[in-house]
Structure formats: structure tokens, C-alpha cells
Design an enzyme around this catalytic site. Structure first.
Site, PDB file in Angstrom:
ATOM      1  N   TRP A  74      43.635  18.504  31.677  1.00 43.23           N
ATOM      2  CA  TRP A  74      43.210  18.777  33.051  1.00 43.23           C
ATOM      3  C   TRP A  74      41.922  18.003  33.233  1.00 43.23           C
ATOM      4  O   TRP A  74      40.946  18.256  32.525  1.00 43.23           O
ATOM      5  CB  TRP A  74      42.990  20.275  33.238  1.00 43.23           C
ATOM      6  CG  TRP A  74      42.701  20.684  34.635  1.00 43.23           C
ATOM      7  CD1 TRP A  74      43.609  20.793  35.651  1.00 43.23           C
ATOM      8  CD2 TRP A  74      41.444  21.084  35.175  1.00 43.23           C
ATOM      9  NE1 TRP A  74      42.977  21.230  36.783  1.00 43.23           N
ATOM     10  CE2 TRP A  74      41.646  21.412  36.529  1.00 43.23           C
ATOM     11  CE3 TRP A  74      40.159  21.194  34.653  1.00 43.23           C
ATOM     12  CZ2 TRP A  74      40.626  21.833  37.356  1.00 43.23           C
ATOM     13  CZ3 TRP A  74      39.137  21.611  35.488  1.00 43.23           C
ATOM     14  CH2 TRP A  74      39.388  21.937  36.821  1.00 43.23           C
ATOM     15  N   GLU A 482      38.857  39.165  47.950  1.00 43.28           N
ATOM     16  CA  GLU A 482      39.929  38.860  47.013  1.00 43.28           C
ATOM     17  C   GLU A 482      41.189  38.391  47.758  1.00 43.28           C
ATOM     18  O   GLU A 482      41.844  37.428  47.351  1.00 43.28           O
ATOM     19  CB  GLU A 482      40.209  40.093  46.133  1.00 43.28           C
ATOM     20  CG  GLU A 482      41.376  39.974  45.176  1.00 43.28           C
ATOM     21  CD  GLU A 482      41.305  38.787  44.218  1.00 43.28           C
ATOM     22  OE1 GLU A 482      40.262  38.137  44.124  1.00 43.28           O
ATOM     23  OE2 GLU A 482      42.343  38.502  43.602  1.00 43.28           O
ATOM     24  N   LYS A 486      42.946  34.737  47.349  1.00 42.79           N
ATOM     25  CA  LYS A 486      44.372  34.571  47.010  1.00 42.79           C
ATOM     26  C   LYS A 486      45.029  33.618  47.988  1.00 42.79           C
ATOM     27  O   LYS A 486      45.759  32.722  47.612  1.00 42.79           O
ATOM     28  CB  LYS A 486      45.123  35.906  47.085  1.00 42.79           C
ATOM     29  CG  LYS A 486      45.048  36.899  45.981  1.00 42.79           C
ATOM     30  CD  LYS A 486      45.454  36.490  44.613  1.00 42.79           C
ATOM     31  CE  LYS A 486      44.379  35.709  43.921  1.00 42.79           C
ATOM     32  NZ  LYS A 486      43.611  36.373  42.908  1.00 42.79           N
ATOM     33  N   GLU A 489      43.754  29.869  47.575  1.00 46.95           N
ATOM     34  CA  GLU A 489      44.096  29.142  46.354  1.00 46.95           C
ATOM     35  C   GLU A 489      45.572  28.799  46.255  1.00 46.95           C
ATOM     36  O   GLU A 489      45.918  27.778  45.672  1.00 46.95           O
ATOM     37  CB  GLU A 489      43.606  29.868  45.097  1.00 46.95           C
ATOM     38  CG  GLU A 489      44.333  31.137  44.750  1.00 46.95           C
ATOM     39  CD  GLU A 489      43.780  31.804  43.494  1.00 46.95           C
ATOM     40  OE1 GLU A 489      43.481  31.101  42.524  1.00 46.95           O
ATOM     41  OE2 GLU A 489      43.668  33.042  43.493  1.00 46.95           O
ATOM     42  N   HIS A 505      26.584  38.810  63.451  1.00 49.51           N
ATOM     43  CA  HIS A 505      25.364  38.056  63.141  1.00 49.51           C
ATOM     44  C   HIS A 505      25.635  36.561  63.031  1.00 49.51           C
ATOM     45  O   HIS A 505      24.857  35.845  62.389  1.00 49.51           O
ATOM     46  CB  HIS A 505      24.727  38.600  61.861  1.00 49.51           C
ATOM     47  CG  HIS A 505      24.274  40.020  62.016  1.00 49.51           C
ATOM     48  ND1 HIS A 505      23.217  40.382  62.819  1.00 49.51           N
ATOM     49  CD2 HIS A 505      24.784  41.179  61.513  1.00 49.51           C
ATOM     50  CE1 HIS A 505      23.073  41.702  62.779  1.00 49.51           C
ATOM     51  NE2 HIS A 505      24.021  42.203  61.996  1.00 49.51           N
TER      52      HIS A 505
HETATM   53  C1  F6R Z   1      41.805  33.490  41.029  1.00 54.65           C
HETATM   54  C2  F6R Z   1      41.502  33.434  39.616  1.00 54.65           C
HETATM   55  C3  F6R Z   1      40.139  32.986  39.200  1.00 54.65           C
HETATM   56  C4  F6R Z   1      39.690  33.750  37.949  1.00 54.65           C
HETATM   57  C5  F6R Z   1      38.368  33.168  37.419  1.00 54.65           C
HETATM   58  C6  F6R Z   1      37.874  33.914  36.210  1.00 54.65           C
HETATM   59  O1  F6R Z   1      43.079  33.989  41.262  1.00 54.65           O
HETATM   60  O2  F6R Z   1      42.317  33.712  38.794  1.00 54.65           O
HETATM   61  O3  F6R Z   1      39.220  33.125  40.229  1.00 54.65           O
HETATM   62  O4  F6R Z   1      39.553  35.091  38.255  1.00 54.65           O
HETATM   63  O5  F6R Z   1      38.549  31.814  37.087  1.00 54.65           O
HETATM   64  O6  F6R Z   1      38.803  33.880  35.185  1.00 54.65           O
HETATM   65  P1  F6R Z   1      38.766  34.903  33.990  1.00 54.65           P
HETATM   66  O7  F6R Z   1      39.061  36.244  34.536  1.00 54.65           O
HETATM   67  O8  F6R Z   1      39.835  34.421  33.053  1.00 54.65           O
HETATM   68  O9  F6R Z   1      37.392  34.833  33.397  1.00 54.65           O
END
Ligand code: F6R
Length: 609
Positions: A74, A482, A486, A489, A505
Site C-alpha cells: 500500500w 461515526e 461510514k 469512507e 453557529h
Molecule cells: C473506519 C475505520 C478506521 C479505524 C482506525 C483505527 O471504519 O475502520 O477509522 O477505526 O483506522 O483502527 P484501529 O481500531 O485498528 O486502531
């Protein structure tokens, strides 16, 4: 993010490596490659894009070998091209490596390699400096070359190395990036993560920071930094291989959304005794310990951070301990007030998130006790914490986190309840009431999932929107954030979440006719206020979908439509309230034909800063 696989045995390595890399696809990648050692030569194939591109390049008979390493990349340094894909080779092409992580001093090393050693680089990656250093330090002893090379590296790495002149082993080393060795019979494996090996073995060694592991056909040897042999217990992976597959669902994300009632049940079940007492898997905070804690920092990223936002109200409410919630990427750069009276509570599904891990280490260095909420057993965060409370959500494969979030919330309730009861700041009666609410959640979550048909229709109506707003008050603010995350993303629709009281505001200027709002109104204590917000929005001719508890009728009269969740106490409503938002994001993304499980530019675990 990046994935590593290594194999040594008597079978053809390329199929096994591809299968291993497939097991890691869920982590997200944009190029892939592998190197095989065969008859004193190293053979390399790599391609940008999906694994299928690589697969089409490894079919030829000449590309063969019983020992090899593979990688899914990646992109961090350099674009996702074939040249930048791993493996990378030493200048003479006799050593190949794959690497996860980031080498922070690579520019300095690169300059030294070019100016002093006359090396010509073939890629833009930080990784290639490792291959070139190995080429320079290799004088017939691969382990020594690895040691000399890593002594010059700064940053995070898990590196697997093969050499044409050392054809019977893979040497690997790790620092701040995960690495495991898998045990077979007459064959052995190496990987960055367990799912790569599930098809082949369930017996693994977790490699610790600074260790070197030497994997040959019949043996796996682990050494510490001084090259003293280390004895390590075998860890048995107990997950079912099926658990890492889709189980009949079109996408992992939908499977994981639907697994939430079970995840919540599992996470609760082992922690609430028949007597109603909370047990945190042997984690012990006595009354005195808790009284000595002057501050809790909840630190996490993304979705886990949104779970943390709910934790603040719970810990302050039940345990009466001042609590701050911080983004891990901000925490360590703002000189937080940490000392031995601080409890650092970090939340991470993967347990490998770089920012969270770095914040944890900083807090620890300053004397804080570290408690983590994690989903991946044996992950770096779990291992480096003083105590861990696991979310028993099972493997979460889709990049968008769903069941990890709701089970993280469950863990936060349990911790806050435990602390409140131990400290005596929460009455037995009150704790009993909340426990009753928690125990009813698995069934209510299943009930909430039944709104899917209604949500599908809403998605059909609104998937063409260019932007969608989410608002709420109190515990609904975290849920709105949240839900908005969702949506953006996985659907790539621009979305914005804000505390409802903040609208006036500034943000209210954005409201036009037909602007779409999802309004969370699950908090009885704030219901009237939310109705006023809805009126404000409707007065500007925007569209409003409300999310409210069953039985609340007035909201239906003023919204375009309402999605009802089962009635429950305000405190636990975030667990149910987020489910319709997860379903909505999923169905909108599906209608837009997005790559739901692996959205663009995202990876499942973010092991770089
Ligand atoms: C969104 C998502 C990310 C993770 C973040 C932290 O759906 O999955 O925002 O929550 O990258 O990841 P962890 O929980 O693995 O530390």
C-alpha cells in the site's frame, strides 16, 4: 496495510504465497509481488493493481522454486507502480526483500548509498535502501548482514530476506511492525498477519520487537538482538478459517454488520457473572488504585476514537474520574499531562495502528498505566499494554469498522461499570439497571437490523445526493460522527457531522432546499431539543430522516421519515443507533457500485504515521 508472506518447503512456493497474500487482501493494497529462490538465482515478478495481475505473471514453468517471499504493498513512499512494488533487490540481484513499515532515515541512507557506494536506485521507495544495505553488508553470512543493516535503520519495519547464495532459509526481523512465523511439517511459513496462514497452519510464533527469526524447512529459530536463542511458546489460532470468509454475504461489511448481536453477546457474556458482578478477565483495579487515578486519557483513531467519545461520559458518570478523549495522532505532539496517576485507555480494533501505538508508548514512558481495548489477540498494542480487555467481535475483514465499534462500546460500559462499582461511586441498583440494559442489547441489535428493508428504500431515494449531514446531541454526537465517517469512507459522498446545538453557529448557512439531514434523536433527555433542531432545518426546506426510539411519535410528524430503534436507556442507545447508519452507508455504497470492502485509498490497519 502492507502484507508479508514467506514459504519454505518441498512444494511449489508460488501458489502458497499467492494464497497467503489473498488471505491479506482485506488489509488493502495497490501492488503485489513475489521472489522465489531457484538454482542459485532469485526470480522476481511484481505488478501494480490487484493480485490477479500478479497471478497472470507467475504461470510460466520457469518461474518456480520451493522457497520464496511475497508482498502486497500500500503505497507510502512512491506511487503504486510495478517498480515500487516489493520485493526489492540488492544491486547484484542476489538478495531480495519484502518490507512493511517506514524507514524514517531512508533519505540519509540513500544519499550515502549513492555517493559513497555508487548504488543506482531502481525505485522511489524507502524499502530499497534495506535491500541495497544488505547487498553491501553481505559477505557470506546473511544473518550478520541483516544485523548490520538494521543497526542503520530508524523507523518501523518487518522485513523478510532471501538470498541466492543462502538458498535454504528465510531470515526476517521486526521492529514496530507485526511478524509471525507459522509452523508446518517439513515446511514453514512467515507472515505479517495470521489470516495469511489460516489455510496452512494454526500454530504460530509471535515474533517480538528486535528479534530475528530464521525459517528453514524443518526449523524455526528465534534470536534476540544479541543473537541469543529465544524460546517461544506456540500460539494456537482458534479462529475458524470460515470466520475469515464471507459466509454467504455479498460483502464482508454486511456480514460484519449482521454479526453484531453475536459480537455484543460474546463480549458481554464472559464478563458479567450470574451474580451481576463485572469481571474484566483478571484485570484488577482496587478501590485505592482507582482513587489514585486523577485522569483518564482515552486515545484512538477513526472509528475507535468515536467509541472513545462515548467512553468519556461513561467513565466520568460512573467512576467520577475526569476523562479526556484524544486522537492518537494529536496526543503525543501536544505534551499531554501524563504521570503515574494517569490511566491511558487506548482503543484499537487491529492493535497495530501506528499512531495509537506510538501514543501508548509515549504515555507509558511518562509513567501511565495502560489499559487497552483490542480485537486482535497478540497484536502489538495488546502486548505492550499493562492490561487488555478484548472485544470478542471475531476477525473484522471489511475496511469499514462496524462490529468492532459496537463491541468497543460494550467494553467501555464494562470498564466504567466495574470502576464505578469498585470505587463505590455507582450504586448497586444503578449498576444493575445498566447491566440489565446491556444484557438486552444482543436481541435489540437483532431487532434493529430488521430496519434494513426500510433503509434500502431510503438509500435508493438518496444515493444521488452530493452531501449528507448528520447531527445529534449528547451520546448521539459520537453516533452522528461515526455514521458520517461510514458514509464517506465507503460511498465517497461528502458528509459532515456536528453537534446539533452547533448548527446555528455557522453550519446552518449550508442548508438549502433539499439538503439531506440524518438526525439522531435517541436521547430522551435531549429529545425536545432535537425536535427544535428538526424544526429549524425543516423551516429551511431541507429533508430530514430521524432516528429515534420506538414510541416517540412527535418526531414522525415533523420528519420526512423516521427509522425506529427498540426502546432502551439513553446510555446504551449509541450501540443500537449506529446500526441504521451502517446499513445506510452500505446500501448507498452498493447502489453507487463502490468497492465496499476495500474502499479506495484506505487500508484495514494503518501501520504508518
Ligand atoms: C473506519 C475505520 C478506521 C479505524 C482506525 C483505527 O471504519 O475502520 O477509522 O477505526 O483506522 O483502527 P484501529 O481500531 O485498528 O486502531
Amino acid at each position: 496495510m502492507c502484507g508479508i508472506v514467506g514459504y519454505i518447503g518441498n512444494e511449489s512456493a508460488k501458489e502458497i504465497i499467492i494464497e497467503g497474500l489473498r488471505g491479506l487482501e482485506y488489509r488493502g493494497y495497490d501492488s503485489a509481488g513475489m521472489a522465489l529462490v531457484h538454482r542459485g538465482r532469485i526470480l522476481v515478478r511484481k505488478e501494480s493493481g490487484k493480485l490477479a495481475n500478479l497471478e497472470s505473471k507467475i504461470t510460466k514453468k520457469e518461474f518456480t522454486g520451493n522457497l520464496g517471499i511475497g508482498h502486497t504493498r500500500w503505497a507510502t513512499h512512491g506511487s503504486p507502480t510495478r517498480e515500487n512494488a516489493h520485493p526489492h533487490l540488492s544491486a547484484d540481484g542476489r538478495i531480495a526483500i519484502v518490507h512493511n513499515g517506514i524507514i524514517e532515515n531512508y533519505l540519509e541512507l540513500k544519499a550515502w548509498l549513492i555517493e559513497k557506494q555508487g548504488i543506482q536506485f531502481r525505485s522511489e521507495t524507502d524499502t530499497e535502501v534495506i535491500a541495497q544495505l544488505l547487498g553491501i553488508y553481505y559477505e557470506g553470512d546473511l544473518i550478520e548482514a541483516v544485523q548490520k543493516t538494521v543497526s542503520r535503520l530508524r523507523g518501523a519495519y518487518a522485513v523478510a530476506v532471501v538470498a541466492a547464495d543462502d538458498p535454504d532459509r528465510i531470515v526476517a526481523v521486526r521492529k514496530d511492525a507485526p511478524l509471525i512465523a507459522g509452523i508446518g511439517e517439513g515446511r514453514n511459513f512467515l507472515a505479517s498477519d495470521i489470516p495469511a496462514l489460516l489455510k496452512y497452519t494454526r500454530d504460530v510464533y509471535l515474533i517480538e520487537n528486535g528479534e530475528i527469526v530464521v525459517v528453514s524447512r524443518d526449523d524455526i529459530k528465534i534470536f534476540d538482538e544479541e543473537m541469543t536463542r529465544v524460546k517461544r511458546d506456540v500460539m494456537k489460532v482458534t479462529w475458524d478459517a470460515d470466520a475469515a470468509e464471507k459466509g454467504g454475504y455479498e460483502h464482508f461489511m454486511m456480514k460484519e454488520i449482521c454479526e453484531q448481536p453475536d459480537g455484543i453477546r460474546e463480549t458481554l457474556q464472559r464478563r458479567i457473572g450470574e451474580d451481576g458482578q463485572i469481571k474484566l478477565d483478571g484485570i484488577r483495579f482496587g478501590k485505592k488504585d482507582l482513587e489514585a487515578i486523577t485522569r483518564i486519557y482515552i486515545v484512538a483513531c477513526g472509528t475507535a476514537y468515536h467509541a472513545g467519545l462515548q467512553g468519556k461520559a461513561l467513565l466520568e458518570g460512573y467512576a467520577k474520574i475526569p476523562t479526556e478523549v484524544d486522537l492518537a495522532s494529536e496526543f503525543r505532539y501536544r505534551n499531554p499531562l501524563v504521570d503515574e496517576k494517569t490511566l491511558f485507555l487506548c482503543i484499537s480494533q487491529s492493535g497495530e495502528t501506528h499512531d495509537t501505538l506510538a501514543a501508548l508508548r509515549e504515555a507509558k514512558r511518562q509513567g501511565a498505566r495502560v489499559l487497552s481495548i483490542c480485537n486482535v489477540v497478540g497484536s502489538s498494542i495488546a502486548r505492550e499494554s499493562d492490561d487488555v480487555l478484548y472485544t470478542w467481535a471475531g476477525p473484522e475483514i471489511a475496511v469499514a469498522s462496524t462490529k468492532a465499534y459496537t463491541t468497543q462500546l460494550v467494553c467501555l460500559y464494562l470498564i466504567a461499570l466495574y470502576m464505578g462499582r469498585t470505587k463505590g461511586t455507582l450504586s448497586e441498583e444503578e449498576a444493575g439497571r445498566i447491566i440489565g440494559e446491556l444484557m438486552a442489547l444482543p436481541e435489540k441489535a437483532a431487532e434493529t437490523l430488521k430496519a434494513e428493508e426500510q433503509i434500502k428504500k431510503l438509500a435508493e431515494r438518496y444515493y444521488i445526493k452530493e452531501q449528507i449531514f448528520y447531527i445529534g446531541r449528547g451520546a448521539d454526537v459520537g453516533t452522528a460522527l461515526e455514521g458520517s465517517l461510514k458514509l464517506k469512507e465507503i460511498s465517497y459522498i461528502n458528509s459532515f457531522a456536528i453537534a446539533a446545538g452547533e448548527l446555528k453557529h455557522g453550519t446552518i448557512a449550508l442548508i438549502r432546499k433539499d439538503t439531506l439531514f440524518f438526525v439522531m434523536a435517541t436521547q430522551d433527555a435531549l429529545y425536545e431539543k432535537m425536535l427544535s433542531n428538526i424544526e429549524e432545518i425543516k423551516a429551511r426546506k431541507a429533508q430530514v430522516i430521524g432516528i429515534a426510539k420506538k414510541g416517540n411519535k412527535r418526531i414522525k410528524q415533523i420528519c420526512d421519515e423516521v427509522i425506529y430503534i427498540p426502546s432502551c436507556a439513553d446510555e446504551v442507545a449509541p450501540i443500537l443507533g449506529v446500526i441504521p447508519l451502517q446499513l445506510l452507508a452500505y446500501h448507498i455504497a452498493k447502489l453507487l457500485k463502490r468497492d465496499i470492502d476495500q474502499p479506495r485509498n484506505l487500508a484495514k490497519s494503518v501501520t504508518v504515521e
